[in-house]
Write an enzyme that holds these catalytic residues in place. Sequence first.
Site, mmCIF file in Angstrom:
data_model
loop_
_atom_site.group_PDB
_atom_site.id
_atom_site.type_symbol
_atom_site.label_atom_id
_atom_site.label_comp_id
_atom_site.label_asym_id
_atom_site.label_seq_id
_atom_site.Cartn_x
_atom_site.Cartn_y
_atom_site.Cartn_z
ATOM 1 N N LYS A 61 43.748 21.149 14.181
ATOM 2 C CA LYS A 61 42.821 21.020 13.030
ATOM 3 C C LYS A 61 42.565 19.591 12.599
ATOM 4 O O LYS A 61 41.732 19.345 11.725
ATOM 5 C CB LYS A 61 43.414 21.770 11.830
ATOM 6 C CG LYS A 61 43.540 23.240 12.013
ATOM 7 C CD LYS A 61 44.873 23.761 11.484
ATOM 8 C CE LYS A 61 45.309 24.970 12.245
ATOM 9 N NZ LYS A 61 46.752 25.149 12.303
ATOM 10 N N GLU A 71 36.881 27.071 16.889
ATOM 11 C CA GLU A 71 36.971 28.337 16.156
ATOM 12 C C GLU A 71 38.401 28.626 15.717
ATOM 13 O O GLU A 71 38.663 29.123 14.622
ATOM 14 C CB GLU A 71 36.442 29.478 17.044
ATOM 15 C CG GLU A 71 36.481 30.863 16.446
ATOM 16 C CD GLU A 71 35.590 31.040 15.225
ATOM 17 O OE1 GLU A 71 34.378 31.088 15.412
ATOM 18 O OE2 GLU A 71 36.116 31.131 14.093
ATOM 19 N N VAL A 94 40.748 27.729 12.241
ATOM 20 C CA VAL A 94 40.921 28.548 11.030
ATOM 21 C C VAL A 94 41.064 30.007 11.460
ATOM 22 O O VAL A 94 40.199 30.543 12.165
ATOM 23 C CB VAL A 94 39.697 28.436 10.084
ATOM 24 C CG1 VAL A 94 39.944 29.230 8.804
ATOM 25 C CG2 VAL A 94 39.373 26.993 9.762
ATOM 26 N N ALA A 152 43.103 31.525 13.564
ATOM 27 C CA ALA A 152 43.363 31.765 15.005
ATOM 28 C C ALA A 152 42.096 32.300 15.689
ATOM 29 O O ALA A 152 41.065 31.653 15.612
ATOM 30 C CB ALA A 152 44.571 32.676 15.200
ATOM 31 N N GLU A 172 53.269 25.611 12.328
ATOM 32 C CA GLU A 172 52.932 24.411 13.084
ATOM 33 C C GLU A 172 54.205 23.918 13.771
ATOM 34 O O GLU A 172 55.317 24.316 13.368
ATOM 35 C CB GLU A 172 52.411 23.333 12.123
ATOM 36 C CG GLU A 172 51.098 23.681 11.462
ATOM 37 C CD GLU A 172 50.011 23.956 12.482
ATOM 38 O OE1 GLU A 172 49.643 23.039 13.222
ATOM 39 O OE2 GLU A 172 49.553 25.110 12.555
ATOM 40 N N ASP A 178 48.386 22.614 5.911
ATOM 41 C CA ASP A 178 47.670 23.423 6.907
ATOM 42 C C ASP A 178 46.558 24.239 6.233
ATOM 43 O O ASP A 178 45.432 24.303 6.731
ATOM 44 C CB ASP A 178 48.681 24.335 7.617
ATOM 45 C CG ASP A 178 48.026 25.150 8.709
ATOM 46 O OD1 ASP A 178 47.650 24.559 9.738
ATOM 47 O OD2 ASP A 178 47.860 26.369 8.535
ATOM 48 N N LYS A 183 42.403 23.944 6.477
ATOM 49 C CA LYS A 183 41.534 25.069 6.858
ATOM 50 C C LYS A 183 40.417 25.303 5.840
ATOM 51 O O LYS A 183 39.265 25.536 6.227
ATOM 52 C CB LYS A 183 42.375 26.334 7.023
ATOM 53 C CG LYS A 183 43.237 26.300 8.293
ATOM 54 C CD LYS A 183 44.235 27.441 8.293
ATOM 55 C CE LYS A 183 45.040 27.478 9.580
ATOM 56 N NZ LYS A 183 46.172 28.389 9.493
ATOM 57 N N GLY A 214 49.853 33.110 15.744
ATOM 58 C CA GLY A 214 50.505 33.681 16.930
ATOM 59 C C GLY A 214 49.897 33.035 18.170
ATOM 60 O O GLY A 214 48.671 32.867 18.252
HETATM 61 N N1 LIG Z 1 50.535 28.972 16.591
HETATM 62 C C1 LIG Z 1 49.500 29.449 16.024
HETATM 63 O O1 LIG Z 1 49.469 30.569 15.553
HETATM 64 C C2 LIG Z 1 48.282 28.631 15.923
HETATM 65 C C3 LIG Z 1 48.291 27.320 16.319
HETATM 66 N N2 LIG Z 1 47.195 26.557 16.223
HETATM 67 C C4 LIG Z 1 47.282 25.173 16.630
HETATM 68 O O2 LIG Z 1 47.733 25.098 17.951
HETATM 69 C C5 LIG Z 1 48.286 23.835 18.190
HETATM 70 C C6 LIG Z 1 49.526 23.986 19.042
HETATM 71 O O3 LIG Z 1 50.461 24.785 18.435
HETATM 72 P P1 LIG Z 1 51.759 25.265 19.215
HETATM 73 O O4 LIG Z 1 51.401 25.643 20.584
HETATM 74 O O5 LIG Z 1 52.375 26.282 18.374
HETATM 75 O O6 LIG Z 1 52.611 23.932 19.228
HETATM 76 P P2 LIG Z 1 53.783 23.518 20.243
HETATM 77 O O7 LIG Z 1 54.606 22.533 19.523
HETATM 78 O O8 LIG Z 1 54.432 24.703 20.793
HETATM 79 O O9 LIG Z 1 52.981 22.790 21.417
HETATM 80 C C7 LIG Z 1 52.390 21.557 21.264
HETATM 81 C C8 LIG Z 1 52.383 20.872 22.623
HETATM 82 O O10 LIG Z 1 51.658 19.679 22.483
HETATM 83 C C9 LIG Z 1 52.309 18.662 23.219
HETATM 84 N N3 LIG Z 1 51.980 17.365 22.638
HETATM 85 C C10 LIG Z 1 52.368 16.840 21.474
HETATM 86 N N4 LIG Z 1 51.862 15.604 21.337
HETATM 87 C C11 LIG Z 1 51.131 15.366 22.415
HETATM 88 C C12 LIG Z 1 50.369 14.267 22.860
HETATM 89 N N5 LIG Z 1 50.281 13.161 22.129
HETATM 90 N N6 LIG Z 1 49.737 14.363 24.028
HETATM 91 C C13 LIG Z 1 49.819 15.463 24.783
HETATM 92 N N7 LIG Z 1 50.543 16.539 24.407
HETATM 93 C C14 LIG Z 1 51.180 16.486 23.243
HETATM 94 C C15 LIG Z 1 53.764 18.968 23.103
HETATM 95 O O11 LIG Z 1 54.483 18.379 24.161
HETATM 96 C C16 LIG Z 1 53.735 20.497 23.166
HETATM 97 O O12 LIG Z 1 53.789 20.882 24.522
HETATM 98 C C17 LIG Z 1 48.508 23.247 16.803
HETATM 99 O O13 LIG Z 1 47.537 22.260 16.537
HETATM 100 C C18 LIG Z 1 48.305 24.405 15.862
HETATM 101 O O14 LIG Z 1 47.792 24.038 14.620
HETATM 102 C C19 LIG Z 1 46.019 27.028 15.780
HETATM 103 C C20 LIG Z 1 45.913 28.333 15.396
HETATM 104 C C21 LIG Z 1 47.050 29.225 15.405
HETATM 105 N N1 LIG Z 2 50.482 27.425 11.372
HETATM 106 C C1 LIG Z 2 49.274 28.116 11.251
HETATM 107 C C2 LIG Z 2 48.896 28.642 12.575
HETATM 108 C C3 LIG Z 2 47.459 28.718 12.693
HETATM 109 O O1 LIG Z 2 46.657 27.885 12.370
HETATM 110 C C4 LIG Z 2 49.407 29.256 10.312
HETATM 111 O O2 LIG Z 2 50.500 29.471 9.847
HETATM 112 O O3 LIG Z 2 48.442 29.912 10.005
#
Ligand SMILES: NC(=O)C1=CN([C@@H]2O[C@H](COP(=O)(O)OP(=O)(O)OC[C@H]3O[C@@H](n4cnc5c(N)ncnc54)[C@H](O)[C@@H]3O)[C@@H](O)[C@H]2O)C=CC1
Ligand SMILES: N[C@@H](CC=O)C(=O)O
Length: 836
Positions: A600, A627, A630, A632, A688, A699, A703, A818
Amino acid sequence: MIVLKFGGTSVSSKSNLEQIATILSAKTENFIVVVSAFSGITNKLEQIANLSLHGNHSILLEEFRNFHFEFIKELVSEFHQIELFVEVQQKCNQLEAICESVGTLKELSDRTRATILSFGESLSSIIVQKYLSVNTKNSIKVNLLDSKKIISTTTNESKDYLNAHLDLEKTTRNILAIVGVPTNDIQNKNYIAAGFVAHNQKGETVTLGRGGSDFSAAIYANTIDATRLEIWSDVNGMQSANPRKVQATQSLQKLSYKEAFEMAYFGAKVLYPPSILPVMDKNIPLYLKNTFSPEQEGTFISNENKLTENKIQGICSLDEIAIITVSGVGLAKQKGSARRVFQILEEANINIILITQSSSEQSIGIGINQSELQNAEEALNSAFEKEIKRGLMNEVKTIENQCIVAIVGDNMKNAIGLAGKVFGAIGENGINVTAIAQGASERNISIVINKKDEEKALNVIHEKFFASTVKNVHVFIAGIGNVGTEFINILFAQKQKLIEEYQINLKIIGVANSKKMLFNHSSETFEKVEELTKEDVLKFKQKKENKNAKTYSSLNEYFQTIKELNLRNSVFIDNTASDIVSEGYEFLIKNSISVVTCNKIACSSEYSTYLKLNKLAKDRNIYFKYETSVGAALPILKTIYDLRISGDKINQIEAVISGSLNFIFNNYNAENQFADVVLQAKEEGYTEPNPLIDLSGLDVMRKILILSRESGLNKELSDITFNSFLPDECTNSKSVEELFENLKKNENHFKALYQNAHKNGNKLKVVAKMEKGNLSVALKEIPSNSPFYNLEGKDNVVAINTNRYVDEPLVIKGAGAGAAVTASGVFADLMFIMNN
Ligand SMILES: NC(=O)C1=CN([C@@H]2O[C@H](COP(=O)(O)OP(=O)(O)OC[C@H]3O[C@@H](n4cnc5c(N)ncnc54)[C@H](O)[C@@H]3O)[C@@H](O)[C@H]2O)C=CC1
Ligand SMILES: N[C@@H](CC=O)C(=O)O
């Protein structure tokens, strides 16, 4: 009577010649066979000629002799070898004598070069003639026609020795005098002739240009009114594009003469362009066939109208092109000024490949071979010296390292939208067009672009117009954490289905984490990268040894590599929560690489950045999709877009848009530990990477800010009213570990929050609101009669009031966090790009 021509690769081994004998013995009409020199021999003769200038030709000449000796031994019995050995030896002696005199005089004229080059075909025709008549399987008697003596050319100018001009009348007389008026009654009146060679008015040896054997065959066909001409090579006829540069080309079954000429002229090497005219002149059907797969249809070229429904028949290219622009007010409305430009170039012996002129008549763009650029530039600047001094003309401008991509098809005429489709496809891929030319026939659109973009443009256009062509999409990923891993799983699970049902091949080309990047490349220079397998990517995630995984000095190295690979349909996927990654979007979009992100940060940074990224993507006709930033995978941004584009106005948004906070407050009951519930949310992939971003409200603020901007408001994070529900000690935590420690220490604070709400029969929810242009985020007690009260688990809800949804809001509800759902949303954004 028919004429067949077999190219160098077709005649270069015993098994190939057996194949030719089989093809010929199946013919029911008398024929003339025209042959090229054996494969690689004309190049060798070029080298011999060049080396002879310095007296260094002996070794290559010996190789030339030995090659023919060895081949003869392989082809015919000892009894027949002697005769051929004598021929080869005699020719080699002549060749040697010519080379020696070149060395002595230190002068290699085109006249001598033509004579040297002619030895290849002279020998191949004699050897193939012998083989055909004495081979035991399909022995065919063929008489030798001496092309050098019977193909006459008109001019004697020194420049014409290597590219002589045909004297058709005289040649026809010569050929008919030997062959007689062709008739099918006389059996076994078959001939073989050398391609490429001819003589001039002085009786000297000349050649018909590289590729000239096709031309020789077409000349024979014309003079004897052949019923057909067959040109046999090692490919299945004309392809829709050069298979060395374009993936999944198709054989073209039918072409008109004019289409075939355009394709051949613009680089389709299977046919030498001048060969078209002699057959077109007499309406002789021309077949391009594959010696090694004679059962394949190949390409049929004729005068028939409406041969196919295809709008575009093929795409070809010419490289090593330079563009010269002659400009100045002196050109406008001046009769004869264009003629003067062309005359100057003709006198300087410059071949003009393409011309464009603006309707203001003030400039003429001319495409020429890059090797002729300096001469052309000097000739024009010196001829227009006076006009340049008087300011009537500018010095000529030049652009080097260009190529011409030509799109060919008779049916392009009146095909509305076709040019738009072509230019749209290349524009979306960031390819700059230097010049455009389209003939009035509308059979050919020629586009001049930088040579570095040649393959990209050819593939993009080919994929756009050939329905069965699988479109390759090149994916670059940052982040293989929770979301990233699920994204990889979805991509590989869907890959085959997408190829089969949608003709889309998603290829992961690069991945990067916070320290390293991985490409599947074999050379240091990244000249050729292959797609990464699922195994490659997962091993990289697990940090297993891989020689291609490179520690980068900064992430810019990854971005730069993506740019330099210059692959068509490139999409960058950000599955990180990193600001460094989001800072690269501008560079990527500026280089026509679409961006899909669930991160985001970019869209919730300064409004100007949000606006700039969206505008840049729009200007370049590519996509910036977020998309999942906000809710997911819930279709929230899409819905707001649809409402606004249809004229509605977003007046109010009330939303629970933190999946993790909803999960935490749904599961915390003051009997368990608040810190433990937060940990569970983290482990289940709802928070996050640093849960403080959720707990601090940042967060949710990001959004609602994105929602407000999508609704048309110009807002910043600082405009949001927010009262934190976290004790300061937690907010100030310096690490994730410290945060959990501090949450534990402050358990009583969370207990009190819960108990107050519970006592009133309410639930706790963090609610974000956009109302009358104001934004707020707050932890609220939600009474049981509120529609938000029963929002379970990690679900999100967004209620939108608009001019049309006045009394009851439009409500979007479902899982808002998720890894799997988020990854599916990222994937959907990627598919949106592919489908548009
Ligand atoms: N988990 C959820 O439900 C949702 C997550 N998101 C977004 O998804 C994104 C990822 O979330 P997760 O997968 O849960 O996080 P995570 O921590 O599991 O994965 C993040 C990955 O990014 C890599 N990373 C970090 N800094 C980096 C850099 N400078 N260059 C390249 N890679 C880098 C890390 O090594 C890691 O593999 C976040 O921005 C989050 O806001 C969005 C909607 C829903
Ligand atoms: N950390 C966020 C994941 C999606 O954006 C949340 O809790 O909603």
